[in-house]
Design a protein around this motif. Structure first.
Motif, PDB file in Angstrom:
ATOM      1  N   ARG A  33       0.854  -1.188   0.000  1.00 60.48           N
ATOM      2  CA  ARG A  33       0.000   0.000   0.000  1.00 60.48           C
ATOM      3  C   ARG A  33       0.885   1.232   0.000  1.00 60.48           C
ATOM      4  O   ARG A  33       1.877   1.305   0.724  1.00 60.48           O
ATOM      5  N   TRP A  34       0.566   2.190  -0.834  1.00 62.22           N
ATOM      6  CA  TRP A  34       1.248   3.485  -0.841  1.00 62.22           C
ATOM      7  C   TRP A  34       0.202   4.560  -0.599  1.00 62.22           C
ATOM      8  O   TRP A  34      -0.853   4.566  -1.228  1.00 62.22           O
ATOM      9  N   VAL A  35       0.506   5.457   0.328  1.00 59.89           N
ATOM     10  CA  VAL A  35      -0.407   6.549   0.663  1.00 59.89           C
ATOM     11  C   VAL A  35       0.339   7.856   0.525  1.00 59.89           C
ATOM     12  O   VAL A  35       1.471   7.982   1.014  1.00 59.89           O
ATOM     13  N   ALA A  36      -0.282   8.824  -0.106  1.00 60.31           N
ATOM     14  CA  ALA A  36       0.327  10.139  -0.256  1.00 60.31           C
ATOM     15  C   ALA A  36       0.004  11.015   0.936  1.00 60.31           C
ATOM     16  O   ALA A  36      -1.117  11.006   1.449  1.00 60.31           O
ATOM     17  N   ALA A  37       0.996  11.789   1.359  1.00 64.60           N
ATOM     18  CA  ALA A  37       0.739  12.834   2.344  1.00 64.60           C
ATOM     19  C   ALA A  37       0.024  13.981   1.646  1.00 64.60           C
ATOM     20  O   ALA A  37       0.092  14.100   0.412  1.00 64.60           O
ATOM     21  N   GLU A  95       0.306  14.064  -3.697  1.00 72.57           N
ATOM     22  CA  GLU A  95      -0.433  13.203  -4.628  1.00 72.57           C
ATOM     23  C   GLU A  95       0.242  13.154  -6.002  1.00 72.57           C
ATOM     24  O   GLU A  95       0.979  14.069  -6.391  1.00 72.57           O
TER      25      GLU A  95
END
Lengths: 152, 82
Positions: free
Chosen positions: A112-116, A120
């Motif tokens: 999983r990769w999540v942007a701060a 984005e």
């Protein structure tokens, strides 16, 4: 904050340089990708593959089936963007050297990769452009599921 | 959440456990991983013009912000966005 949508797709049998799922941009919006999940539902095995998120600009190709973006807020209108999942009969026209995120993953693991906020992946407002999840050099042909959350 | 950099632009989570942070190149918009190396000093590509860490790829040696590239691309003034 813009409207948020989710797309989920899969590739039943990945191969080198094939698209698992692609998000097709639109001329009216700049999609912002902020969450990505890649996983495998097959019987666990010690196989691996590389994955790259690449821009395409010359058209979204011909997907195996369309994926309809689902609004995270049910009161929001339909997304201006479109999406497609494997198995592509004609791959999107990817831009050379335009990889936005690359990683390798064991079949047993979930990525999983999540942007701060502010981090984005930004796609241009372009009917022929978008972002694809491309499998690279898999050690075997297994199924892969992918999910993207984006904002427009 | 442990962070390996002060201004991480993204996080990588494997099987529910955060394993790394990512930074975003201001020139191409792509994310690259910062690998935790303990006390080891790592020299990372740095743009002297905008003062930001970059991905280090040759296409990003020239300082053109991704926001400007997006505008130029949408106006048709550049043919590729990379």
């Amino acid at each position: 904050m813009g409207r948020r949508y989710s797309i989920s797709g899969s590739d039943p049998s990945i191969a080198n340089n094939t698209t698992v799922m692609a998000l097709d941009s639109a001329a009216s919006v700049r999609p912002l990708v902020y969450d990505l999940v890649v996983s495998c539902r097959d019987t666990p095995a010690d196989q691996a593959s590389g994955y790259q998120l690449e821009r395409f600009a010359g058209g979204a190709g011909t997907s195996g089936s369309a994926v309809t973006p689902q609004a995270l807020d049910p009161s929001d209108p339909a997304s201006a963007c479109a999406a497609g999942q494997a198995t592509y009969t004609a791959e999107p026209t990817y831009t050379a050297n335009a990889t936005l995120l690359a990683f390798n993953l064991n079949q047993r693991a979930t990525f999983r990769w999540v942007a701060a906020p502010g981090g984005e992946l930004v796609l241009p407002a372009d009917d022929d452009g978008g972002l694809g999840i491309v499998a690279t050099s898999p050690t075997a042909s297994f199924s892969v599921d992918a999910m993207i959350h984006f904002e427009e | 959440m442990n962070s390996s950099v002060r201004r991480a632009k993204g996080s990588i989570i494997i099987d529910g456990r955060q394993v790394a942070d990512t930074l975003q190149c201001p020139h191409c918009g792509g994310h690259f991983q910062i690998i935790r190396a303990g006390r080891k000093q790592v020299n990372w590509p740095y743009c002297k013009n905008c003062g930001s860490l970059t991905c280090g790829l040759p296409k990003c040696h020239e300082c053109v912000p991704i926001e400007e590239k997006l505008d130029l691309y949408e106006l048709g003034k550049i043919s590729e966005l990379r």
